[in-house]
Design an enzyme around this catalytic site. Sequence first.
Site, mmCIF file in Angstrom:
data_model
loop_
_atom_site.group_PDB
_atom_site.id
_atom_site.type_symbol
_atom_site.label_atom_id
_atom_site.label_comp_id
_atom_site.label_asym_id
_atom_site.label_seq_id
_atom_site.Cartn_x
_atom_site.Cartn_y
_atom_site.Cartn_z
ATOM 1 N N ARG A 26 0.819 -1.221 0.000
ATOM 2 C CA ARG A 26 0.000 0.000 0.000
ATOM 3 C C ARG A 26 0.853 1.271 0.000
ATOM 4 O O ARG A 26 0.484 2.256 0.643
ATOM 5 C CB ARG A 26 -0.931 0.035 1.213
ATOM 6 N N ARG A 39 -6.669 11.714 -5.878
ATOM 7 C CA ARG A 39 -7.953 11.024 -5.711
ATOM 8 C C ARG A 39 -9.118 11.996 -5.855
ATOM 9 O O ARG A 39 -10.131 11.666 -6.476
ATOM 10 C CB ARG A 39 -8.014 10.315 -4.365
HETATM 11 O O1 CP3 Z 1 -0.068 0.790 -3.128
HETATM 12 C C1 CP3 Z 1 -0.556 -0.345 -3.249
HETATM 13 O O2 CP3 Z 1 -0.312 -1.285 -2.462
HETATM 14 C C2 CP3 Z 1 -1.381 -0.668 -4.485
HETATM 15 C C3 CP3 Z 1 -2.775 -0.580 -4.414
HETATM 16 C C4 CP3 Z 1 -3.649 -1.478 -3.552
HETATM 17 C C5 CP3 Z 1 -4.859 -1.000 -2.992
HETATM 18 N N1 CP3 Z 1 -5.535 -2.058 -2.444
HETATM 19 C C6 CP3 Z 1 -5.300 0.394 -3.015
HETATM 20 C C7 CP3 Z 1 -6.291 0.853 -2.019
HETATM 21 C C8 CP3 Z 1 -3.576 -2.852 -3.267
HETATM 22 C C9 CP3 Z 1 -2.464 -3.826 -3.565
HETATM 23 C C10 CP3 Z 1 -4.783 -3.198 -2.584
HETATM 24 C C11 CP3 Z 1 -5.120 -4.565 -2.143
HETATM 25 C C12 CP3 Z 1 -6.309 -4.792 -1.316
HETATM 26 N N2 CP3 Z 1 -7.525 -4.197 -1.411
HETATM 27 C C13 CP3 Z 1 -6.386 -5.787 -0.317
HETATM 28 C C14 CP3 Z 1 -5.306 -6.784 0.027
HETATM 29 C C15 CP3 Z 1 -4.226 -6.185 0.841
HETATM 30 C C16 CP3 Z 1 -4.551 -5.913 2.261
HETATM 31 O O3 CP3 Z 1 -4.422 -4.741 2.663
HETATM 32 O O4 CP3 Z 1 -4.907 -6.846 2.992
HETATM 33 C C17 CP3 Z 1 -7.678 -5.723 0.250
HETATM 34 C C18 CP3 Z 1 -8.221 -6.597 1.361
HETATM 35 C C19 CP3 Z 1 -8.401 -4.714 -0.461
HETATM 36 C C20 CP3 Z 1 -9.812 -4.314 -0.274
HETATM 37 C C21 CP3 Z 1 -9.923 -2.930 0.209
HETATM 38 N N3 CP3 Z 1 -9.595 -1.818 -0.534
HETATM 39 C C22 CP3 Z 1 -10.355 -2.498 1.478
HETATM 40 C C23 CP3 Z 1 -10.789 -3.407 2.602
HETATM 41 C C24 CP3 Z 1 -10.275 -1.108 1.478
HETATM 42 C C25 CP3 Z 1 -10.720 -0.199 2.591
HETATM 43 C C26 CP3 Z 1 -9.732 -0.103 3.673
HETATM 44 C C27 CP3 Z 1 -8.961 1.160 3.538
HETATM 45 O O5 CP3 Z 1 -7.723 1.124 3.700
HETATM 46 O O6 CP3 Z 1 -9.599 2.193 3.326
HETATM 47 C C28 CP3 Z 1 -9.767 -0.698 0.228
HETATM 48 C C29 CP3 Z 1 -9.484 0.678 -0.193
HETATM 49 C C30 CP3 Z 1 -8.159 0.991 -0.780
HETATM 50 N N4 CP3 Z 1 -7.442 0.214 -1.659
HETATM 51 C C31 CP3 Z 1 -7.433 2.197 -0.570
HETATM 52 C C32 CP3 Z 1 -6.264 2.119 -1.345
HETATM 53 C C33 CP3 Z 1 -5.189 3.155 -1.510
HETATM 54 C C34 CP3 Z 1 -7.905 3.360 0.278
HETATM 55 C C35 CP3 Z 1 -9.013 4.019 -0.477
HETATM 56 C C36 CP3 Z 1 -8.988 5.510 -0.430
HETATM 57 O O7 CP3 Z 1 -8.159 6.131 -1.091
HETATM 58 O O8 CP3 Z 1 -9.860 6.026 0.268
#
Ligand code: CP3
Length: 344
Positions: A26, A39
């Site tokens: 992330r 964003r």
């Molecule tokens: O920089 C990176 O790692 C690349 C991008 C990436 C994102 N999500 C962007 C993201 C990657 C590799 C993921 C994987 C992901 N997404 C996983 C597996 C990894 C882990 O953390 O366990 C999971 C379970 C998800 C599903 C997901 N996406 C959730 C549960 C959430 C909400 C939680 C949160 O942090 O807000 C997201 C949102 C998300 N995916 C964000 C980002 C940058 C935050 C969204 C925002 O900008 O508001």
Amino acid sequence: MIKNNKKLLAVLNGEKFKVPPVWLMRQAGRYLPEYKNTRVLAGGFLDLCYNPKLAAEVTLQPLNRFDLDGAILFADILLIPNALGLKLEFREGEGPILETVNDHSDVLKLLKTNAIHDTLSPVYDAVSLIKSKLNKNITLIGFAGSPWTVSTYMIEGRGSKDHQKTKMFLARNPESFNTLISKITDATVDYLSKQIEAGADVIKLFDSWAGSLPGSLVEKYSLKPMKEIAERLKEIFPYVQIIVFPRGVGPHYTKFSQIKAFDCVALDSNLPLIWAKDNVQNNIVVQGNLDPSFLVSGGEMMIEEILNIKKMFSNGGHIFNLGHGITPSADIKNVESLIATLHK
Ligand code: CP3
């Protein structure tokens, strides 16, 4: 051995270095002010994922600030269910909300595998764009969620702590559940094939909720579907490197390290370092495993942890990373100090 100017890829191919390559799960995200600006410009999180130009921009943002060895495609593991026909929304402060699969008829209603590209083609365009802009020493990482972890979101409709609904579905309708897992598996193979064709050097499979499975089912629902994906990808792309992240599986980690189709196992922060060295790194390259909370707290304890991890894994294959994703409250100065500590 293939000599490689990409350090991260070189480690996956068996080379050793004094300073391990590093990237952070992330690494593009809300702890970076420039990410938050982009964003807003995109309109929202999903609009950002489906906008190749802006997705490429945020992928590269952390590399402009920090001396990292890997870039990870900016996308999300929930794009596959979205492309299979489920409505997806990310609400500010609430995380993802996904239309649910409740019974066999819902499984059958999912779109055919070859229809996913209609939705996902902007992701492939983002990969090409990133590849064209990326420094030749940086490894480009593509990714997808594991079938088990993706299925939990499809059945629960959102993040969950106990995954009770998913386990109920699995126990009461095992055949439908297996059909769902194979649908996700097929879609994931096609999706990742396109990412590799567009330029991804390495693929990571995130099984973030593997640790929620009872021990008796880890092999069947976490390991097996990821092994199938890795084997099918390697039949088409023999040189692609595959990292798996079965977060929270404890002693089962050893089984993952013995699978030929996997090239690296990503460790969570709970594993004792010495255990991971003897029972995982002995068999395979490892990635990890600093607790992301240290990037919030910083200080001497963070430095000590980083040096311990580096030292413990220094005799085998190691890619430095966190044990889970960086949090929005991480301090940029601590990320700088992490990289500086590794290079000292
Ligand atoms: O920089 C990176 O790692 C690349 C991008 C990436 C994102 N999500 C962007 C993201 C990657 C590799 C993921 C994987 C992901 N997404 C996983 C597996 C990894 C882990 O953390 O366990 C999971 C379970 C998800 C599903 C997901 N996406 C959730 C549960 C959430 C909400 C939680 C949160 O942090 O807000 C997201 C949102 C998300 N995916 C964000 C980002 C940058 C935050 C969204 C925002 O900008 O508001």
